[in-house]
Structure formats: C-alpha cells, structure tokens
Design a protein around this motif. Structure first.
Motif, PDB file in Angstrom:
ATOM      1  N   ASN A 181       0.817  -1.212   0.000  1.00 56.31           N
ATOM      2  CA  ASN A 181       0.000   0.000   0.000  1.00 56.31           C
ATOM      3  C   ASN A 181       0.854   1.266   0.000  1.00 56.31           C
ATOM      4  O   ASN A 181       0.562   2.222  -0.728  1.00 56.31           O
ATOM      5  CB  ASN A 181      -0.913  -0.008   1.238  1.00 56.31           C
ATOM      6  N   VAL A 260      -8.231   8.558   0.478  1.00 60.17           N
ATOM      7  CA  VAL A 260      -9.433   7.764   0.193  1.00 60.17           C
ATOM      8  C   VAL A 260      -9.402   6.584   1.146  1.00 60.17           C
ATOM      9  O   VAL A 260      -8.417   5.851   1.210  1.00 60.17           O
ATOM     10  CB  VAL A 260      -9.462   7.268  -1.267  1.00 60.17           C
ATOM     11  N   THR A 261     -10.481   6.418   1.911  1.00 59.02           N
ATOM     12  CA  THR A 261     -10.538   5.397   2.953  1.00 59.02           C
ATOM     13  C   THR A 261     -11.395   4.226   2.512  1.00 59.02           C
ATOM     14  O   THR A 261     -12.490   4.415   1.966  1.00 59.02           O
ATOM     15  CB  THR A 261     -11.118   5.983   4.254  1.00 59.02           C
ATOM     16  N   TYR A 262     -10.886   3.029   2.742  1.00 55.87           N
ATOM     17  CA  TYR A 262     -11.627   1.799   2.500  1.00 55.87           C
ATOM     18  C   TYR A 262     -11.948   1.161   3.843  1.00 55.87           C
ATOM     19  O   TYR A 262     -11.586   1.682   4.891  1.00 55.87           O
ATOM     20  CB  TYR A 262     -10.817   0.852   1.618  1.00 55.87           C
ATOM     21  N   SER A 263     -12.585   0.015   3.814  1.00 54.86           N
ATOM     22  CA  SER A 263     -12.975  -0.634   5.060  1.00 54.86           C
ATOM     23  C   SER A 263     -11.771  -1.059   5.893  1.00 54.86           C
ATOM     24  O   SER A 263     -11.800  -1.032   7.120  1.00 54.86           O
ATOM     25  CB  SER A 263     -13.867  -1.848   4.785  1.00 54.86           C
ATOM     26  N   ASP A 264     -10.676  -1.452   5.223  1.00 53.84           N
ATOM     27  CA  ASP A 264      -9.526  -1.954   5.976  1.00 53.84           C
ATOM     28  C   ASP A 264      -8.201  -1.313   5.577  1.00 53.84           C
ATOM     29  O   ASP A 264      -7.137  -1.772   5.992  1.00 53.84           O
ATOM     30  CB  ASP A 264      -9.415  -3.472   5.807  1.00 53.84           C
ATOM     31  N   SER A 265      -8.243  -0.261   4.773  1.00 50.12           N
ATOM     32  CA  SER A 265      -7.009   0.411   4.376  1.00 50.12           C
ATOM     33  C   SER A 265      -7.354   1.798   3.832  1.00 50.12           C
ATOM     34  O   SER A 265      -8.519   2.192   3.794  1.00 50.12           O
ATOM     35  CB  SER A 265      -6.265  -0.403   3.299  1.00 50.12           C
ATOM     36  N   SER A 266      -6.336   2.517   3.430  1.00 51.30           N
ATOM     37  CA  SER A 266      -6.545   3.835   2.841  1.00 51.30           C
ATOM     38  C   SER A 266      -5.410   4.122   1.874  1.00 51.30           C
ATOM     39  O   SER A 266      -4.355   3.469   1.907  1.00 51.30           O
ATOM     40  CB  SER A 266      -6.605   4.919   3.927  1.00 51.30           C
ATOM     41  N   ASP A 282     -14.244   9.743  -1.781  1.00 48.81           N
ATOM     42  CA  ASP A 282     -13.942   8.873  -0.644  1.00 48.81           C
ATOM     43  C   ASP A 282     -15.207   8.094  -0.330  1.00 48.81           C
ATOM     44  O   ASP A 282     -16.155   8.632   0.234  1.00 48.81           O
ATOM     45  CB  ASP A 282     -13.503   9.711   0.558  1.00 48.81           C
ATOM     46  N   ARG A 283     -15.220   6.826  -0.695  1.00 51.82           N
ATOM     47  CA  ARG A 283     -16.444   6.032  -0.593  1.00 51.82           C
ATOM     48  C   ARG A 283     -16.956   5.922   0.843  1.00 51.82           C
ATOM     49  O   ARG A 283     -18.136   6.025   1.106  1.00 51.82           O
ATOM     50  CB  ARG A 283     -16.213   4.646  -1.180  1.00 51.82           C
ATOM     51  N   VAL A 284     -16.055   5.723   1.799  1.00 52.68           N
ATOM     52  CA  VAL A 284     -16.464   5.610   3.190  1.00 52.68           C
ATOM     53  C   VAL A 284     -17.051   6.920   3.694  1.00 52.68           C
ATOM     54  O   VAL A 284     -18.102   6.973   4.318  1.00 52.68           O
ATOM     55  CB  VAL A 284     -15.288   5.153   4.081  1.00 52.68           C
TER      56      VAL A 284
END
Length: 290
Positions: A181, A260-266, A282-284
């Motif tokens: 990442n 940009v943030t995801y459920s378990d990473s960014s 940023d979907r979250v």
C-alpha cells in the motif's frame, strides 16, 4: 506493513547477524502463526543458519535442509536480542509470536523475536523443505528488483490487467512481488498518476510509471541500507512523500495531501500532481455523509 525495501534491509541485517549461528530451538508463542505441521519445530535444533533470502515480502531463513519462511503481515516485525531473556513470555500474551533462539557459542547466545502488535496474530511462519511449498510464495509474480523485470515485462502486466485500477495492480502480489500500500502510493505520486487510472495505458504513460517504480524502490532501498531492524519503520515513514501524510503539504507542489478510505485500508495522493486538481471520491466518507 514491511514491503520490498524494508524486507531487503531485514535480509541484509539478518545475514550479518544470523548466518553461521546454530539454532538452539524455535519457541512458538502464538500457535496459530505456524501454518505447517509436516516438519516439527524441533527439527531445527542443532542446525546452522546457512542463508537468508527474500521472496517478495517473505523472509526465508535456510536452516540446514529446511526453510523457515516468515510473512510479517500488517503489524509484524522482528527484534534481534544479543541476550536471551530469562523470562519466557506466556503463550497468547503480548506481542511475541515466536522466538528463534541460537545456541551459546563463542559469539554468545542470541535470539530473534518475531512480534506482532495487537491481539490478532496475522503473521505467518512456515517450516518447509522448499519455499515453493508456501502458497503465497508459489503465487508470486516477477520481482521488480530482478534484472529480468524489464519494461516489456511490465507493459505486458499492465496490458493484461486491462481496466483494473493501477493502484490495485501494483499491490497485487501475483502480478508484481513486494509492493504494498505505501510504495504503490509513492510510485503513483512520482509518476503523477491517479490511483484510479486503468492499468491499460499509453506507451508513454507506461514508461513514466515504470521509471517511477524503479526510482522509488531504488531510493527506498538506498535509504534503508545499513539501517538496523529497529530503525527501519522510522526510516520508511520519514521517506514518504504522500503515504501516511494526509492533510500535509505535497513536497512537490504544496497542495494538501488527501486520502481515500476503504474498510480496511486507505490511500493517499496529491490532487494537483495526480488528478488534475480534482479530489477523488472517498467512498467511506460519502456513505457517512448520506
């Protein structure tokens, strides 16, 4: 998570410290971390560490005819001790997942602690006769440090990935080994490319991305060279341009680094350098604002 540059530095550090030492025992404290059962850990007792190598993000200690293959996952790390602690950590308590203890010789006793922060132990140890027996190693794509990783090889990977987002392609260990990442963020910033850009791109863009990949990894490896394991995390953080720097100024243009943030990473990026000034969705955050 340690990625290719840090694992390369860990290999160099362990080669200096461990090669030639005789193993006294392998103590496993987080029993779920040992993923194999075909070879008992006692099989290492009395054998010599002959080599330390790397396969992508996997560390490989060749001990006699066997291999101790280690994947440090997201929060794993290693700590070399020049003296073996008198107290033994209780199983399942604290960060210690395993301890490789070396016999007391002319150079004194020592041990290698394999640790992981948090209560969930995701790191993995494998005792095998061939590293190819480890599923994650068997699936690895080409190594970007190998001379055979030419632009033509890279361009073929991109073309085959088609419309897949380039950020995910760079992180996919089955396509390219060792990039995670953090360094995918850095590579894309150097290449001035959006993380959401499709992998299939023009020849000029592919050449720019390939050059960014090579220079970013080479610079990181040079910075980490000679740094002991205890200092590698800090060295990695200090060398980042955008990764982990949300809200700070981009060192190239001065714009604010965004996330940009995801459920378990960014992921982190610079809008001016990478997306023509346009912030990425940023979907979250978008879901929280509904």
């Amino acid at each position: 998570m340690p990625e290719l540059p840090e694992v390369t530095a860990l290999v160099a550090d362990l080669r200096r410290r461990a090669v030639g030492r005789v193993v006294d025992r392998l103590d496993t404290r987080a029993f779920a971390a040992l993923k194999t059962a075909g070879i008992a850990s006692t099989a290492l007792n009395g054998l010599t560490v002959d080599a330390v190598d790397r396969h992508g993000k996997f560390l490989d200690l060749r001990i006699g005819p066997h291999h101790l293959v280690i994947h440090l996952a997201r929060a794993g790390w290693m700590k070399w001790r020049d003296e073996v602690p008198d107290t033994v950590a209780r199983s399942g308590k604290g960060p210690l997942a395993a301890r490789l203890v070396f016999a007391d010789t002319d150079t004194g006793d020592a041990c290698l602690d394999i640790t992981e922060a948090g209560t969930k132990k995701s790191l993995a140890l494998y005792l095998v006769d061939d590293p190819g027996e480890v599923p994650g190693v068997a699936r690895l794509g080409p190594d970007p440090l190998d001379p055979s990783f030419t632009f033509d090889v890279f361009a073929r990977i991109l073309a085959d990935a088609g419309r897949s987002q380039i950020k995910g392609v760079l992180r996919n260990q089955s396509l390219i080994a060792g990039i995670g990442n953090a360094y995918s963020d850095e590579i894309l910033h150097v290449a001035r490319m959006s993380p959401f850009a499709p992998a299939a791109m023009t020849g000029d863009d592919a050449e720019r991305l390939y050059a960014a990949l090579e220079s970013t990894l080479a610079d990181a490896i040079a910075r980490a060279a000679g740094v002991p394991a205890a200092g590698l995390k800090g060295e990695k953080r200090s060398g980042m341009r955008v990764h982990g720097r949300t809200g700070e100024q981009c060192p190239v243009c001065g714009d604010t680094v965004r996330e940009v943030t995801y459920s378990d990473s960014s992921l982190q990026y610079c809008p001016t350098c990478q997306t023509k000034g346009k912030p990425l969705a940023d979907r979250v955050l978008s879901r929280l604002l509904k």
